[in-house]
Design a protein around this motif. Structure first.
Motif, short mmCIF file in Angstrom:
data_model
loop_
_atom_site.label_atom_id
_atom_site.label_comp_id
_atom_site.label_asym_id
_atom_site.label_seq_id
_atom_site.Cartn_x
_atom_site.Cartn_y
_atom_site.Cartn_z
N GLU A 255 0.83 -1.21 0.00
CA GLU A 255 0.00 0.00 0.00
C GLU A 255 0.86 1.26 0.00
O GLU A 255 0.59 2.22 -0.75
N VAL A 259 0.60 4.50 -2.51
CA VAL A 259 0.24 5.81 -1.95
C VAL A 259 1.30 6.83 -2.36
O VAL A 259 0.98 7.99 -2.68
N LEU A 264 -4.96 6.39 -3.41
CA LEU A 264 -5.55 6.42 -2.08
C LEU A 264 -5.99 5.03 -1.65
O LEU A 264 -6.61 4.30 -2.44
N ALA A 266 -8.21 2.08 -0.45
CA ALA A 266 -9.66 1.91 -0.58
C ALA A 266 -10.20 0.74 0.23
O ALA A 266 -11.24 0.85 0.86
N LEU A 279 -6.66 0.20 -4.08
CA LEU A 279 -6.46 1.64 -4.01
C LEU A 279 -7.24 2.30 -5.13
O LEU A 279 -7.66 1.64 -6.10
N SER A 280 -7.41 3.59 -5.04
CA SER A 280 -8.15 4.34 -6.07
C SER A 280 -7.35 5.56 -6.51
O SER A 280 -6.52 6.09 -5.76
N ARG A 281 -7.61 5.99 -7.73
CA ARG A 281 -7.03 7.22 -8.27
C ARG A 281 -8.03 8.35 -8.06
O ARG A 281 -9.17 8.25 -8.47
N PRO A 282 -7.64 9.41 -7.35
CA PRO A 282 -8.58 10.53 -7.13
C PRO A 282 -9.10 11.07 -8.46
O PRO A 282 -8.38 11.04 -9.47
#
Length: 282
Positions: A255, A259, A264, A266, A279-282
């Motif tokens: 992670e 980051v 981010l 998730a 994780l996610s992309r803003p």
């Protein structure tokens, strides 16, 4: 009679070890992960270790493999017809809310979407916890993001990419640095009656054009860390990244690597000592 060679190793090394054993002439390899149920009378696994049991039809190649891998001497066991016996380890598996993975000798479940994988005596059948975790999330994400583009990094047998295609992903690409794996993955298209998956022979996913709404990478931690900039660059705005191939204790390190690339955290999910990190992309 035949000969069995037993090797103890960390669980994240078992599949590589099995590949080496096949190269050394093994007819079949049984893998035992930490925590998995064992047959009565089977010796307990050492804490945090797994076991590979390789079967050979002759003593000489078994001894040569033991010497090459630094293991104890092989033991004599009753012979099995491995061209048939290994099939008992491959059954139809439910891998997601809508999806299944099955060998070609079993009927397709109904209802649902099934991916047919001819396992031979290799990997990528969906039975390993990390692959199952990725297939499950692929199904769920394509329900949330219908028609999304999907990139499968380290595609192996192609099972994740093929499932994505059958679940309606618009563009699907699968990368691997092993030409033998990609040849098997291409064969999976015909077996499943699909076409149009982009199979890319590459160790660096940055060589794949464009970005993807869903990126899945089921590979080992050191490779995930090494490729973090390249893999993260493939995640589209508002896209999701699914990482596995990770022991539960490796989740934080994986992670952190992503980051640092602007993604981010998730979600996480653990199964049988392995973990999926999302994780996610803003």
């Amino acid at each position: 009679m035949s000969w069995a060679l037993v090797l103890i190793a960390p669980p994240d090394e078992l599949e590589v070890l099995a590949a080496e054993l096949f190269d050394l002439g093994a007819l079949g390899v049984e893998l035992q992960d930490p925590g998995m149920p064992l047959m009565p009378g089977t010796p307990a696994l050492p804490e945090g270790r797994g076991r590979a049991i390789a079967h050979f039809d002759e003593r000489a190649p078994a001894l040569a493999a033991a010497e090459a891998l630094g293991s104890e001497a092989p033991v004599e066991v009753p012979a099995q017809d491995w061209s048939v016996a290994w099939r008992s380890h491959h059954r139809t598996l439910r891998v997601g809310p809508r999806s299944w993975v099955r060998p070609p000798w079993e009927p397709a479940p109904d209802p649902g979407v099934s991916v047919t994988i001819d396992p031979g005596m290799a990997f990528g059948t969906g039975s390993h916890a990390t692959t199952a975790l990725c297939l499950e999330r692929c199904d769920e994400l394509l329900a949330e993001l219908p028609g999304a583009d999907v990139l499968d990094v380290g595609t192996g047998s192609g099972v994740i990419a093929l499932l994505a295609k059958k679940l309606g992903a618009r563009r699907v690409a699968g990368t691997d640095n092993d030409p033998v794996a990609l040849a098997a993955a291409r064969g999976g298209e015909a077996l499943n009656g699909v076409s149009g998956v982009e199979w890319v022979l590459a160790g660096d996913p940055a060589s794949v054009r464009g970005t993807f709404g869903i990126v899945i990478a089921n590979i080992l931690l050191n490779t995930l860390e090494e490729l973090a900039p390249a893999i993260a660059s493939k995640v589209a705005p508002a896209g999701r990244l699914v990482l596995s191939g990770l022991l539960a204790g490796q989740a934080d390190a994986a992670e952190r690597a992503y980051v640092a690339q602007g993604l981010l955290p998730a979600a996480r999910k653990e199964r049988d000592g392995w973990v999926r990190v999302e994780l996610s992309r803003p």
